[in-house]
Scaffold this motif. Structure first.
Motif, PDB file in Angstrom:
ATOM      1  N   ILE A  12       0.719  -1.318  -0.135  1.00 47.83           N
ATOM      2  CA  ILE A  12       0.177   0.083  -0.073  1.00 47.83           C
ATOM      3  C   ILE A  12       0.920   1.093   0.095  1.00 47.83           C
ATOM      4  N   THR A  13       1.926   1.207   0.572  1.00 47.52           N
ATOM      5  CA  THR A  13       2.986   2.287   0.720  1.00 47.52           C
ATOM      6  C   THR A  13       3.520   2.599  -0.677  1.00 47.52           C
ATOM      7  N   ALA A  15       2.256   1.794  -3.363  1.00 46.88           N
ATOM      8  CA  ALA A  15       1.311   1.938  -4.366  1.00 46.88           C
ATOM      9  C   ALA A  15       0.720   3.560  -4.229  1.00 46.88           C
ATOM     10  N   ILE A  16       0.625   4.057  -3.180  1.00 44.63           N
ATOM     11  CA  ILE A  16       0.398   5.494  -2.907  1.00 44.63           C
ATOM     12  C   ILE A  16       1.487   6.245  -3.203  1.00 44.63           C
ATOM     13  N   LEU A  17       2.818   5.697  -3.183  1.00 41.55           N
ATOM     14  CA  LEU A  17       3.878   6.761  -3.438  1.00 41.55           C
ATOM     15  C   LEU A  17       3.876   7.083  -5.022  1.00 41.55           C
ATOM     16  N   ILE A  19       1.043   6.627  -6.759  1.00 38.80           N
ATOM     17  CA  ILE A  19      -0.076   7.539  -7.303  1.00 38.80           C
ATOM     18  C   ILE A  19       0.341   8.868  -6.978  1.00 38.80           C
ATOM     19  N   LEU A  20       1.011   9.164  -5.908  1.00 35.70           N
ATOM     20  CA  LEU A  20       1.443  10.666  -5.654  1.00 35.70           C
ATOM     21  C   LEU A  20       2.277  11.250  -6.655  1.00 35.70           C
ATOM     22  N   ILE A 444     -10.114  -0.659   0.532  1.00 39.10           N
ATOM     23  CA  ILE A 444      -8.752   0.120   0.574  1.00 39.10           C
ATOM     24  C   ILE A 444      -8.368  -0.273  -0.931  1.00 39.10           C
ATOM     25  N   TRP A 445      -8.020  -1.728  -1.084  1.00 41.64           N
ATOM     26  CA  TRP A 445      -7.536  -1.967  -2.414  1.00 41.64           C
ATOM     27  C   TRP A 445      -8.385  -1.493  -3.513  1.00 41.64           C
ATOM     28  N   VAL A 448      -7.549   2.072  -4.194  1.00 45.72           N
ATOM     29  CA  VAL A 448      -6.040   2.204  -4.669  1.00 45.72           C
ATOM     30  C   VAL A 448      -6.002   1.767  -6.160  1.00 45.72           C
ATOM     31  N   ALA A 451      -7.536   4.869  -8.194  1.00 43.22           N
ATOM     32  CA  ALA A 451      -6.699   5.913  -8.164  1.00 43.22           C
ATOM     33  C   ALA A 451      -5.618   5.601  -8.977  1.00 43.22           C
ATOM     34  N   ALA A 452      -5.076   4.523  -8.931  1.00 44.11           N
ATOM     35  CA  ALA A 452      -3.815   4.086  -9.816  1.00 44.11           C
ATOM     36  C   ALA A 452      -4.338   4.106 -11.608  1.00 44.11           C
TER      37      ALA A 452
END
Length: 504
Positions: A12-13, A15-17, A19-20, A444-445, A448, A451-452
């Motif tokens: 998750i970390t 993936a979020i990085l 996306i940001l 949550i997934w 994600v 968002a991806a």
């Protein structure tokens, strides 16, 4: 929270990085990922081709070997789902959105820009269908079959966790519970997230294209696609909440029925005899040329080599990126089937269906271009707007508006099913293989993934989606190779144990 694996937090970390990165530096993301994609395609195209063919041959070997009678479960286990529901679920998870998106766009593209021959020619038409079969036939389903077999064998017969790392027990032993196992599962989750994001992005692009085709006042661009992603995300969240047995099963059955109805509409409203003749001829060509296509890279023709990189290598990377997702899902719904039954079912039925699908849809488009009014290629902006191909073809058939609406509903339904299945699969991989992951993990997934997909569309549209597949798939190729080795060793060890029991 005790059931959640460290893989969840690591994945998750990352993936979020990502996306940001895409949200705030889209141009930089596109530049870096495109450079990486070009490097992998040029330097490792041969590796993708050889690996994909080796995996397919391994799956066929297992079906005809002495291991073919082994059940994916205990000896007295029976299949959990009917054969129809089983086919519907594996098919919806495996190819749904992409199959609709490329149904006409790919054959038409190959017809005008073939790997060889002159474009807009009968020989190019035959080649177009043959390569469409090739890209969607035995090779991708062979990849899915091997990873699904391995997961199902170790999960249902050996009672191992339903994670990718658990497959490696015959090779690594208890080390699968350490850092090596976490790395394997993280790579699998990362590949799944961006493999599925590619498919969701394709779905959003085509739904947007369909609405724009129905009403030109609806813009065809990122904002509209973002709204579609948000809307469909809400729908698949509702499906996630309903669970596997209800949501995914019902939607998968509905998808396959709707897909067959749309296919029959094209068959009987279009040039029926031509399409059936084309299917028969193209199927024979596919079987005849399969070995040659499987290893074709064209090192002496740069332009032809670029065609292979843009189509075949992209597809092989996409299927590999999808394989942990589709493999895990197929494994989950295949308990109680023998290896032989499983391989024949997963390879033969979807391959024949895909061949018939491309013959009917792609054949209709090619027939219109060769013998009818034409205009599909121009509507596609000569290959730039592939999402328009289906709707531009429907314009030449009766009841086009109704058929266009049905097509949009089918794409949206496939979107929901793919996203729903993926949240379930990633949830399994990040909760130590739980067969029913916690709802909050799946939600949550799901967010994600959405968002991806949005970030990839924002940073480069269709090209960015293709790039994400190729880049995310590369590390997983090596995992697939060792999965074959570990599965064979696990099956061999079981045979040895059985023989020893009989002796004593």
């Amino acid at each position: 929270m005790r059931k959640i694996s460290p893989v969840f937090f690591i994945s998750i970390t990352l993936a979020i990085l990502f996306i940001l990165w895409g949200a705030f530096l889209p141009n930089n993301l596109e530049k870096v990922s495109t450079a990486t994609q070009t490097f992998l395609q040029e330097k490792f195209g041969w590796f993708y081709l050889i690996t994909a063919s080796a995996i397919l041959l391994f799956a066929i070997f297992l079906a005809f070997s002495k291991y073919g009678h082994v059940k994916l479960g205990k000896d007295d286990d029976e299949p959990e789902y009917s054969t129809f529901s089983w086919f519907a679920m594996l098919f919806s998870a495996g190819m749904g959105i992409g199959l609709v998106f490329w149904s006409i766009a790919e054959p038409i593209s190959h017809f005008y820009i073939p790997p060889y021959h002159i474009g807009n020619h009968p020989e190019a038409a035959e080649t177009a269908l043959r390569f469409s079969y090739f890209h969607w036939g035995l090779h991708p389903w062979g990849i899915y079959a091997v990873i699904a077999l391995a997961l199902a064998f170790f999960k249902f017969r050996k009672e191992a966790p339903g994670t990718i790392s658990a497959i490696f027990y015959p090779l690594l032993g208890d080390r699968i519970n350490g850092p090596i196992g976490k790395i394997i599962d993280t790579i699998a989750v990362f590949a799944t997230v961006f493999g599925v994001a590619t498919s969701l992005g394709l779905g959003a692009i085509q739904i947007n294209g369909g609405f724009h085709f129905l009403n030109e006042n609806i813009p065809n661009g990122f904002i509209a696609q973002l709204i579609i992603i948000v809307a469909v995300t809400i729908l698949f969240m509702l499906s996630v909440i309903s669970g596997l047995g209800r949501g995914i099963k019902w939607l998968s059955n509905a998808n396959i029925v709707l897909a067959i109805l749309l296919m029959l509409f094209f068959l009987f409203m279009g040039p029926t005899t031509f399409l059936l003749n084309l299917f028969t001829t193209s199927l024979g060509n596919y079987v005849e040329y399969l070995p040659r296509m499987s290893f074709r890279l064209s090192p002496f023709d740069q332009e032809n080599s670029e065609w292979i990189q843009g189509w075949t290598i992209f597809y092989w990377a996409w299927w590999i990126a999808w394989s942990p997702f589709v493999g895990t899902f197929i494994a989950r719904v295949s308990k109680g089937r023998t290896i032989r039954e499983f391989v024949f079912g997963v390879l033969a039925v979807p391959t024949l269906f895909c061949a018939l699908w491309f013959s009917i849809f792609g054949g209709t488009g090619i027939h219109i271009e060769m013998f009818g009014e034409g205009g599909i290629w121009e509507a596609m902006n000569f290959g730039e707007n592939t999402e328009i191909a289906l709707f531009a073809t429907l314009q030449h058939l009766p009841l086009s508006t109704i058929a266009t609406i049905v097509s949009i509903i089918l794409i949206a339904s496939f979107f929901v099913t793919s996203a729903d299945s993926a949240t379930f699969v990633i949830g399994m991989q990040t909760t130590n293989g739980m067969l029913n992951p916690p709802l909050h993990v799946k939600i949550i997934w799901g967010l994600v993934q959405a968002a991806a997909a949005a970030v990839l569309l924002w940073s480069g549209g269709l090209n960015a989606l293709q790039t994400a597949s190729i880049v995310s798939a590369f590390p997983f190729v090596f995992i697939l190779i060792f999965i074959m080795i570990s599965l064979h060793k696990g099956l061999k060890d079981e045979q040895i144990i059985k023989k020893n029991r009989k002796v004593f």
